[in-house]
Each structure stands twice: as C-alpha cells, then as structure tokens.
Design an enzyme around this catalytic site. Structure first.
Site, mmCIF file in Angstrom:
data_model
loop_
_atom_site.group_PDB
_atom_site.id
_atom_site.type_symbol
_atom_site.label_atom_id
_atom_site.label_comp_id
_atom_site.label_asym_id
_atom_site.label_seq_id
_atom_site.Cartn_x
_atom_site.Cartn_y
_atom_site.Cartn_z
ATOM 1 N N HIS A 177 -19.151 15.411 -26.855
ATOM 2 C CA HIS A 177 -19.304 14.068 -27.199
ATOM 3 C C HIS A 177 -19.216 12.629 -27.130
ATOM 4 C CE1 HIS A 177 -15.574 14.286 -25.175
ATOM 5 N NE2 HIS A 177 -15.054 14.392 -26.454
ATOM 6 N N ALA A 221 1.285 14.589 -23.355
ATOM 7 C CA ALA A 221 0.493 12.461 -23.010
ATOM 8 C C ALA A 221 2.095 11.794 -24.214
ATOM 9 C CB ALA A 221 -0.730 12.892 -23.952
ATOM 10 N N TYR A 257 1.459 -1.039 -0.088
ATOM 11 C CA TYR A 257 -0.416 0.181 0.063
ATOM 12 C C TYR A 257 0.678 1.479 -0.133
ATOM 13 C CZ TYR A 257 -3.912 2.787 0.994
ATOM 14 O OH TYR A 257 -5.155 4.784 0.795
ATOM 15 N N LYS A 282 -0.914 6.952 -23.333
ATOM 16 C CA LYS A 282 -0.073 7.184 -24.620
ATOM 17 C C LYS A 282 1.360 6.991 -24.646
ATOM 18 C CE LYS A 282 -4.315 9.546 -24.938
ATOM 19 N NZ LYS A 282 -4.693 10.698 -23.647
ATOM 20 N N PHE A 284 -6.629 20.074 -24.783
ATOM 21 C CA PHE A 284 -7.242 19.196 -24.577
ATOM 22 C C PHE A 284 -8.801 18.653 -24.443
ATOM 23 C CE2 PHE A 284 -7.748 14.744 -24.186
ATOM 24 C CZ PHE A 284 -8.310 14.258 -25.360
ATOM 25 N N ASP A 285 -9.124 18.035 -24.906
ATOM 26 C CA ASP A 285 -11.375 18.379 -24.299
ATOM 27 C C ASP A 285 -10.916 18.307 -22.458
ATOM 28 O OD1 ASP A 285 -10.331 15.770 -24.570
ATOM 29 O OD2 ASP A 285 -12.342 15.543 -25.128
ATOM 30 N N ASP A 334 1.328 19.640 -20.786
ATOM 31 C CA ASP A 334 0.219 18.087 -20.737
ATOM 32 C C ASP A 334 0.673 16.939 -22.007
ATOM 33 O OD1 ASP A 334 -1.120 16.362 -20.949
ATOM 34 O OD2 ASP A 334 -2.904 18.537 -22.523
HETATM 35 C C1 LIG Z 1 -5.746 11.962 -23.455
HETATM 36 C C2 LIG Z 1 -5.131 12.702 -23.320
HETATM 37 C C3 LIG Z 1 -5.485 13.806 -22.153
HETATM 38 C C4 LIG Z 1 -6.012 12.826 -20.576
HETATM 39 O O1 LIG Z 1 -5.449 12.350 -20.532
HETATM 40 P P1 LIG Z 1 -6.819 10.565 -20.281
HETATM 41 O O2 LIG Z 1 -5.517 9.688 -19.813
HETATM 42 O O3 LIG Z 1 -7.319 10.130 -21.128
HETATM 43 O O4 LIG Z 1 -7.233 10.740 -18.798
HETATM 44 C C5 LIG Z 1 -4.152 15.050 -21.380
HETATM 45 N N1 LIG Z 1 -3.754 15.684 -22.760
HETATM 46 C C6 LIG Z 1 -3.978 15.019 -23.698
HETATM 47 C C7 LIG Z 1 -2.779 15.677 -24.574
HETATM 48 C C8 LIG Z 1 -4.208 13.581 -24.013
HETATM 49 O O5 LIG Z 1 -3.600 13.424 -25.617
#
Ligand SMILES: *Cc1c(COP(=O)(O)O)cnc(C)c1O
Length: 457
Positions: free
Chosen positions: A449, A216, A72, A257, A124-125, A214
C-alpha cells in the site's frame, strides 16, 4: 448551565496550512499514481494519513529536548526513559529502537522462526509483515463481532478466547508467543477489555506461552477501560496501565502514538532471555543498547510524553475530539466502524460506495474522492493493505475495507473536524454517481500500500 467540554491545553506555536484548487489536486494525485502516500505533504490541506509521529509536543517535552544527554553509552536520558517505562508498565528490561516496527524486527529476529504461528487480534500491518517475512503465519483471533461495523459493543478489539485456544491446541509447539494489540488498530482503533486481557493470559499460561502486547495505543486502551468497564471508573489511568501490563511478559511500542513523540519506540519485558538475545539484534540493527537509534533528547521527550499521556485529561481531550467528528458524521448518516475508537474514524467504504466492486478497491476509491473534494488525506485500511495471500497470491477480500481518518494528537481544532465532516458528506451525497474504482498497475510483494501505483478506472 453546565460548561461545555474544551481542550486541556492552549496553543503556543502555530504552523500554517494551505488550501488548493480541485484542478491542482487532480494533477497532483495523477502524478502520485492515485496513492496518497506519494503526495507531497504541502499538497495536503488537512492531513489524516496517520496519527503516528504527527502529534504536537508540549512545552515540557520541548524543554526536555534541551536537556538531552547525547553520550553514546549510559546517557542519563536513557535512564530517565527507562525509569518512566518501568513505573508505567512494570517491565524491568528496556531496549530503545527508532520506532515500533524496529522493536518488532529486533524481537522477532530472536523469537519468530519459519513455520511458526503467532495468534493475536488483527495484527498490525508491520507486525504481520515481520511475521510473514520470516515465513511464519499471523493467525487472526479477533472476535467476529469486529467485522460488523454497525454493531455497538464496548470492546470490539477483543481476542476470541475460543479461536485462541483452538490455535494453541493445534499448533502449540510452533507458537513462540501470543500477541495482543492494544488498542486494536486494524479493527478500527477498538479497545480490548481488562477481562479479555486476563483471559488471554490464562489461556496462554495453560499452554505455557508468553504474551506480548503491541502497545502503540495502550493509554487510549486504558481510557476506554476506565470509561466502559465495570470496576475501573475510580482507578487512575496509570493504575489501569499497570494492571494491563501485568497480564503480559513484554511489549513492543511505537512511541510515535501514545508516547507523544515524533520518532521513537522500544521493547520492554520481564523475560531476561528475550532481553539478552534482543540486545544483540538491537546493536546490529539500531545502535548501542542505551540509545537504539534515538537521540538523548528524543528519549527525554519520550519519557515526558509517556507521563503526560497516561493522565486522564490528556486522553479525554484527544478521544472527545474523535467522538466530535463521529457525531458530525452521524448527522449526515455516514457509516463508520461503531462505536468510534480512540485515534481515528474508519469509514465503511463498501457501504458508502455501493456501486464500486470490491475488485476495484472501494476504500481506496473513497480515499481518492475525499482528497479531490477538499485536500483531506485519509488512508485505505482495507483490501490493498491486506496484501495478497502468501500461498495463493490472491487478493485478500475477506476483511473490512475502510477509509481511515486518523486524528493527530493536539494538532487540529474542532473547526477542522467540521471541514472533514462536510467534505465527506459532499462525497457521500454523490456516491451513486461513483461507479468505478481503481486498478493496480504496479505493486511491491509485501506492504504494497505504501508504494502501489494505481490507475483510475
Ligand atoms: C504504528 C504501529 C506499529 C508500528 O510502529 P511504527 O512506529 O510505525 O514503526 C505497530 N503496531 C501498531 C498497532 C501500530 O499502530
């Protein structure tokens, strides 16, 4: 004769996929309210809905799964992951989360207040969602060139320094940080240059603001810097990553990603204050700070995935497959966001379905047509995804309206790419006969969406 390019891996395990008839697909899509997120995966032949968490892990990652420490608190798996993140990014504080948006939630709960402005490049969304949910504003400072899908420039994901500076000058006491998304997913998986990252850093510093990445697809971004930016050809991907992150104070990461795992994320930073406060929200929302919603085995696989995917051969194999599909689309004259980005093709739907008015969502219509044609599931990155303006409640038709075909990592072969290209060509050939699109029957107030119900007109 020069040997052709081929993948830097071979296949050890396979997963069967099945075709269906057009009649089946007509029925299934109707039941799904013309929203491909509502389909069952088994109703899909080639699944390009996302490259997130859909990749194939390596034998090394799977072997590490067996070595996970499920303690843990203080699990060795956490330290393995943390050390890998330290060495690739230079950030010393690490908080695991179950995925990328959870990292945003944890960090933004501390940093984002009502009425704040967060400038960045095509948020990103989920990032935009977490900002607007807190009644703050995401200010898009992407370069204007990103909107012209046919313009070929090497770093179409860049931040416009003038827009950024204007935003900082106007709102500086309401800006908690500047965010840069690498690669710029929403603008088409387009990279951000090192020069631009350096410049953003300089401008942010002038106003005493921290910079958050960000991240990813940071490794894909590093690949493009190596291939396209002067002075980086001889640098390793890992060296490029270190320099990129030297221009930021912290990162949120969707490990689904570029860390090559099916689930996972993290926050990493050098700002102790961010870390100390984010710790509290990690415990409330995710779990104790040495696992944050992840199993020990997941953190082990994540560590190996980060290491593997910051090697040139891994990225070259991946991005060359995306380029292969792009070349096939070029043969057929199908317009997409150029030059092709790192993880996906973004088809310029209004340029294909010229007879479908924007109020009837051309990219969603193209998504529907491609699924009906061949059971291929892409996704709309356009007017539906853009949600409504939080103030006027009007649909936002100002941006791009794209059909995204995201390519999972190490999953499909180039034969699959050929099927995708020809299916799209068949839709393209009958584009003039497609004159009506879709209409919204029901929608959620935010990130609509995923759950929107549509009617075919
Ligand atoms: C996928 C993504 C996110 C969010 O990540 P999740 O693992 O899907 O929650 C944030 N920013 C970018 C650029 C992404 O491609």
């Amino acid at each position: 004769m020069e040997l052709p390019f081929a993948e830097s891996w071979k296949i050890k395990m396979v997963e069967p996929i099945r075709k269906s008839t057009r009649e089946d697909r007509e029925q299934w899509l109707k039941e799904a309210h013309y929203n491909v997120f509502q389909l069952k995966a088994e109703q899909v032949y080639i699944d390009l809905v996302t490259d997130s968490g859909t990749g194939a892990m390596s034998n090394y990652q799977w072997s590490e799964m067996m070595l996970g420490d499920e303690s843990y608190a203080g699990a060795s798996s956490f330290y393995k992951m943390k050390e890998m993140i330290n060495s690739i990014t230079g950030f010393k504080y690490v908080l695991p989360t179950h995925q990328g948006r959870a990292a945003e939630n944890v960090l933004f709960t501390y940093l984002v207040k009502e009425g704040d402005f967060i400038p960045g490049n095509s948020h990103f969304d989920t990032t935009k969602g977490h900002i607007e949910f807190r009644k703050a504003f995401a200010i898009d400072c992407t370069i204007d060139e990103a909107k012209d899908t046919q313009l070929e420039i090497p770093f179409k994901g860049n931040v416009d320094p003038v827009k950024l500076e204007n935003c900082l000058a106007e709102h500086h006491n309401k800006i908690p940080f500047v965010i840069v998304t690498i690669t710029n997913n929403t603008a088409g998986g387009q990279p951000v240059s090192m020069e631009n990252l350096r410049e953003v850093r300089k401008i942010a510093k002038k106003y005493n603001k921290p910079v958050l990445f960000d991240s990813a697809r940071f490794a894909e971004n590093a690949y493009f810097i190596k291939i396209r930016e002067a002075g980086y050809a001889d640098k390793s991907i890992k060296e490029i990553c270190r320099e990129m992150f030297s221009y930021a104070d912290g990162m949120t990461m969707s490990a689904k990603k570029d860390a090559l795992v099916n689930m996972g994320g993290f926050i990493a930073t050098n700002i102790e204050d961010w870390y100390e406060h984010a710790k509290i929200f990690t415990i409330i929302n995710e779990g104790y700070i040495t696992y944050g919603g992840l199993s020990g085995r997941d953190m082990n696989a994540l560590a190996v995935g980060l290491d593997e995917n910051t090697e040139f051969e891994s990225l070259e194999t991946r991005i060359k497959q995306v380029e292969y599909l792009a070349k096939r689309l070029d043969e057929f004259g199908i317009p997409y966001q150029r030059p092709v980005g790192g993880h996906a093709i973004f088809v310029d739907a209004p340029k294909v379905l010229t007879h479908v008015p924007k109020e009837e969502f051309p990219a969603q219509t193209l998504t529907v047509e491609l699924y009906l044609e061949a059971g291929i599931r892409g996704v709309e990155i356009g007017y539906l995804l853009a949600d409504r303006d939080p103030v006027t409640k009007e649909n936002r038709f100002g941006g791009l309206d794209l059909l995204r075909l995201a390519i999972p990592r190490r999953v499909y072969t180039n034969n699959h790419m050929d099927v995708i290209a020809v299916a799209l060509k068949n839709v393209f050939d009958r584009r003039k006969s497609i004159t009506r699109g879709v209409e919204i029957e029901w929608e959620a107030p935010i990130m609509r969406h995923f759950t929107v119900k549509l009617k075919r007109l």
